[in-house]
Write a protein that holds these residues in place. Sequence first.
Motif, short mmCIF file in Angstrom:
data_model
loop_
_atom_site.label_atom_id
_atom_site.label_comp_id
_atom_site.label_asym_id
_atom_site.label_seq_id
_atom_site.Cartn_x
_atom_site.Cartn_y
_atom_site.Cartn_z
N ALA A 125 0.83 -1.20 0.00
CA ALA A 125 0.00 0.00 0.00
C ALA A 125 0.86 1.25 0.00
O ALA A 125 0.58 2.23 -0.70
CB ALA A 125 -0.93 -0.01 1.22
N GLN A 126 1.93 1.23 0.78
CA GLN A 126 2.86 2.36 0.79
C GLN A 126 3.55 2.50 -0.56
O GLN A 126 3.73 3.62 -1.06
CB GLN A 126 3.89 2.17 1.90
N ALA A 127 3.91 1.38 -1.16
CA ALA A 127 4.55 1.43 -2.49
C ALA A 127 3.60 2.04 -3.52
O ALA A 127 4.02 2.88 -4.35
CB ALA A 127 4.98 0.03 -2.91
N ARG A 128 2.33 1.66 -3.50
CA ARG A 128 1.35 2.24 -4.43
C ARG A 128 1.22 3.74 -4.23
O ARG A 128 1.13 4.51 -5.19
CB ARG A 128 -0.01 1.55 -4.27
N MET A 129 1.20 4.17 -2.95
CA MET A 129 1.09 5.60 -2.68
C MET A 129 2.29 6.36 -3.23
O MET A 129 2.15 7.41 -3.86
CB MET A 129 0.98 5.84 -1.17
N LEU A 130 3.49 5.81 -3.05
CA LEU A 130 4.69 6.48 -3.54
C LEU A 130 4.73 6.50 -5.07
O LEU A 130 5.18 7.46 -5.68
CB LEU A 130 5.93 5.78 -2.98
N LEU A 131 4.25 5.43 -5.69
CA LEU A 131 4.18 5.41 -7.15
C LEU A 131 3.23 6.48 -7.68
O LEU A 131 3.51 7.13 -8.69
CB LEU A 131 3.73 4.03 -7.64
N ALA A 132 2.11 6.66 -6.99
CA ALA A 132 1.09 7.59 -7.46
C ALA A 132 1.44 9.04 -7.18
O ALA A 132 1.10 9.93 -7.96
CB ALA A 132 -0.25 7.25 -6.83
N ARG A 133 2.15 9.30 -6.08
CA ARG A 133 2.33 10.69 -5.63
C ARG A 133 3.74 11.23 -5.85
O ARG A 133 3.96 12.43 -5.69
CB ARG A 133 2.00 10.82 -4.14
N THR A 134 4.70 10.39 -6.15
CA THR A 134 6.08 10.85 -6.27
C THR A 134 6.68 10.37 -7.58
O THR A 134 6.10 9.54 -8.30
CB THR A 134 6.95 10.32 -5.11
N ASP A 135 7.87 10.92 -7.88
CA ASP A 135 8.60 10.46 -9.07
C ASP A 135 9.76 9.55 -8.69
O ASP A 135 10.70 9.38 -9.47
CB ASP A 135 9.09 11.65 -9.89
N ARG A 136 9.71 8.97 -7.50
CA ARG A 136 10.79 8.10 -7.06
C ARG A 136 10.85 6.84 -7.92
O ARG A 136 9.83 6.32 -8.34
CB ARG A 136 10.61 7.72 -5.59
N THR A 137 12.04 6.36 -8.11
CA THR A 137 12.22 5.15 -8.92
C THR A 137 11.74 3.93 -8.16
O THR A 137 11.60 3.94 -6.93
CB THR A 137 13.70 4.96 -9.28
N VAL A 138 11.49 2.88 -8.91
CA VAL A 138 11.05 1.62 -8.29
C VAL A 138 12.13 1.11 -7.34
O VAL A 138 11.83 0.55 -6.27
CB VAL A 138 10.71 0.58 -9.36
#
Length: 344
Positions: free
Chosen positions: A288-301
């Motif tokens: 869930a945290q990974a999905r949030m970071l994917l949606a809200r940030t430009d951080r790499t996988v």
Amino acid sequence: MSEPADCQPLPTRQQPASPRLRIGFMLAPRFTLSAFANFIDVLRLAADDGDGSRPIRCRWTVLSSDMAPVQSSCGIRIETEERLGDPTRFDYIIVVGGLIDGGAGLSPEQNAFLQRAAAAKVVLTGICTGVFALARLGLMDGYRCCVSWFHHQDFLAEFEKMRPVSDQIFVVDRDRLSCSGGVSAAHLAAFLVDRHLGRAAARKALSILMIDEPMAGDRPQPGLPLELTARDPLVRRALLAMQQNLHAPLPIDRIARDLGVGRRKLERHFNADLGIPPADASVRIRLAQARMLLARTDRTVTRIAEETGFCDASHLIRVFRETEGTTPDIWRQERGGAETFAEP
């Protein structure tokens, strides 16, 4: 700044003279100093020209029933300035909370003052866990209220019939305001400054505080998403431990030991309450945290994998595909998230 569409306008009192905004603070025992400071600094900077800090355009004071200083959760004490008196001398009464187990809570005199304020239609505001104090008096019944994701389960445990909002930084519902604490207190204060003193005053205050721009109340709370809702106190404590150690997940045996139970007992409680074992719950929280970071940030996988406790990008991609049926990059692109950057 825009107001959430589902909120009704706040009542505005007619002021014969300045100040145009009058606020009384009530500090709960072990209150959060940062939330109080963020809110009051916006008022201070908006109230005067430059950074003179004179209470010209708005006035604020710390209220008390006995004039004794109040100790914050970090140990610093704040002096009180005025006795409770007549609540109608304020446009807003703001209760600043802090530690859930901070002690006896508000005094009977303070509770009676809040009841009088509500009866007189003074706008009541709960900052951080200040909304708990209002809810205990029944003053949030029928209202939407904002609670930090960190205290979401604590609120549900105490107020089973209420459904707190934990995906916004603050909530305005008629004559009740609430915010999740921390820097969101500055944005709620800026919302009030905008309403009473104008947008220029609000932007000026935030700029001096090095805050880029005002945020509307419906901006998502930064931090952890609420993936699982538990009723069992033992399960809630275990979930909190998982949330607080996302980058380096604790072994289930360690969590059980820290909670004073055996692993098998913890697993039984998880299966009874959530229908899944603790290990699966840990993965769901981190995904869930990974999905949030994917949606809200430009951080790499790769970076997201590091921040959410997966071994590496390949591990996150494999688990993500098993759950979502696609890769993190494709998931992000399909939802119009941040631009995907090449992996280092």
